[in-house]
Design an enzyme around this catalytic site. Structure first.
Site, PDB file in Angstrom:
ATOM      1  N   ASP A 179       7.069 -10.877  -2.791  1.00  0.00           N
ATOM      2  CA  ASP A 179       6.094  -9.333  -3.205  1.00  0.00           C
ATOM      3  C   ASP A 179       4.629  -9.265  -3.563  1.00  0.00           C
ATOM      4  OD1 ASP A 179       5.492  -6.835  -4.486  1.00  0.00           O
ATOM      5  OD2 ASP A 179       6.195  -7.202  -6.060  1.00  0.00           O
ATOM      6  N   VAL A 180       4.298  -8.645  -2.097  1.00  0.00           N
ATOM      7  CA  VAL A 180       3.090  -8.186  -2.318  1.00  0.00           C
ATOM      8  C   VAL A 180       2.119  -8.269  -2.853  1.00  0.00           C
ATOM      9  CG1 VAL A 180       3.648  -8.981   0.424  1.00  0.00           C
ATOM     10  CG2 VAL A 180       2.889  -6.453  -0.235  1.00  0.00           C
ATOM     11  N   LYS A 213      -4.136   2.998   5.410  1.00  0.00           N
ATOM     12  CA  LYS A 213      -3.901   2.129   6.276  1.00  0.00           C
ATOM     13  C   LYS A 213      -6.085   2.390   6.858  1.00  0.00           C
ATOM     14  CE  LYS A 213      -0.329   0.588   7.546  1.00  0.00           C
ATOM     15  NZ  LYS A 213       0.301  -0.950   7.414  1.00  0.00           N
ATOM     16  N   ASP A 256       8.805 -11.579   2.621  1.00  0.00           N
ATOM     17  CA  ASP A 256       9.704 -10.056   2.439  1.00  0.00           C
ATOM     18  C   ASP A 256      10.500 -10.070   1.481  1.00  0.00           C
ATOM     19  OD1 ASP A 256      11.028  -8.302   3.418  1.00  0.00           O
ATOM     20  OD2 ASP A 256      10.387  -9.201   5.667  1.00  0.00           O
ATOM     21  N   THR A 270      10.429  -0.213  16.642  1.00  0.00           N
ATOM     22  CA  THR A 270      11.450  -0.731  15.733  1.00  0.00           C
ATOM     23  C   THR A 270      12.940  -0.161  15.284  1.00  0.00           C
ATOM     24  OG1 THR A 270      10.073   0.461  13.839  1.00  0.00           O
ATOM     25  CG2 THR A 270       8.977  -1.554  14.792  1.00  0.00           C
ATOM     26  N   LEU A 299       7.737  -5.218  13.305  1.00  0.00           N
ATOM     27  CA  LEU A 299       6.701  -6.103  13.957  1.00  0.00           C
ATOM     28  C   LEU A 299       6.908  -7.860  13.392  1.00  0.00           C
ATOM     29  CD1 LEU A 299       4.417  -3.045  13.402  1.00  0.00           C
ATOM     30  CD2 LEU A 299       5.468  -3.405  15.918  1.00  0.00           C
ATOM     31  N   TYR A 327       0.129   7.550   3.174  1.00  0.00           N
ATOM     32  CA  TYR A 327      -0.612   6.331   4.410  1.00  0.00           C
ATOM     33  C   TYR A 327      -1.628   6.136   5.519  1.00  0.00           C
ATOM     34  CZ  TYR A 327       1.370   3.630   8.298  1.00  0.00           C
ATOM     35  OH  TYR A 327       1.819   2.517   9.476  1.00  0.00           O
TER      36      TYR A 327
END
Length: 256
Positions: free
Chosen positions: A59-60, A166, A36, A197, A17, A162
């Site tokens: 690194d988020v 979310k 990324d 994806t 995405l 997960y």
């Protein structure tokens, strides 16, 4: 607000995405920072798209790393947009496993850290930078798109980590939009269904056909380009704010 002559950060911008979004925004005239950890893919994408696209290893979950990315984006021009589209980890395990033992806490914690805490980290740091912009005639300074999943609403068996992460992103959407309203920064979330994806394609044609059979219309997996097109519209439509938009062909997950 238009994308041309603005700067956008896309987390997870090297694949799936995120890559589709980087291509869409660059085509619309924006300068884009690919945030990324996939060095080879990200560097190749940046090279393919030209000088207005830059890769910054990010690194988020790290404040210092995201701040470096924000500064790199500001160096390209006016940072107005951020798209949070990263992935990369997940566990499939029931709360209580077949042998009667509880699910390990580490998998849950790591999943929430990546998808929810990582999203919030990018949101807060990008928003602080966007808030420094001069507002336009409508009082707008920029916008942030985050990514949830329809698992936030219909988590399947084994998806507790997960789905919870979310669902947290969905819960963050309206309150963040309200928090940032006085600064002229909008927040909108996209909740994709089953998307085609590269990771999904790796399961093979037979499995893909089974997934598609559960999608009412169109009877196929969603395309990354369709996600990117929606993000593009959100960023340029100033009256979309504080909402989670499902992108799923009317799909609803069953228990399995």
């Amino acid at each position: 607000m238009k994308l041309a002559d603005s700067v956008a950060i896309v987390t997870g911008g090297a694949g799936g995405l995120g890559e589709a979004t980087v291509r869409e925004l660059a085509e619309a005239g924006a300068s884009v920072v690919i945030a990324d950890l996939a060095d080879d893919k990200a560097e190749k994408l940046a090279e393919d798209l030209g000088r207005k696209v830059k890769y910054v290893r990010t690194d988020v979950t790290s404040e210092a790393s995201v701040l470096e990315t924000v500064e790199a984006a500001k160096a390209l021009g006016t940072l107005r947009y951020a798209v949070v589209a990263h992935g990369g980890f997940g566990v499939a395990e029931k709360v209580v496993q077949r042998d009667g033992s509880p699910a390990p806490l580490a998998g849950f914690t790591k999943t929430v850290d990546l998808y929810l805490t990582g999203t919030y980290n990018v949101l807060r740091l990008a928003a602080a930078a966007i808030a420094q912009n001069e507002p336009d005639a409508d009082g707008q300074r920029g916008a942030i798109v985050t990514t949830a999943s329809i698992a936030a609403f219909e988590g399947q068996i084994g998806q507790s980590a997960y789905a919870a992460s979310k669902a947290g992103v969905v819960g963050l959407t309206l309150v963040a939009a309200r928090d940032l309203s006085s600064l002229g920064i909008r927040v909108v979330t996209v909740a994709p269904g089953t998307m085609r994806t590269p990771i999904m394609e790796s399961v093979g044609d037979e499995a893909l056909a089974k997934f598609a059979a559960n999608i009412p219309n169109p009877k196929r997996l969603g395309l990354p380009a369709e996600y990117a097109s929606l993000v593009h519209h959100i960023l340029e439509n100033p009256y979309l704010n504080g909402e989670t938009i499902r992108l799923d062909g009317a799909q609803r997950f069953g228990p399995r």
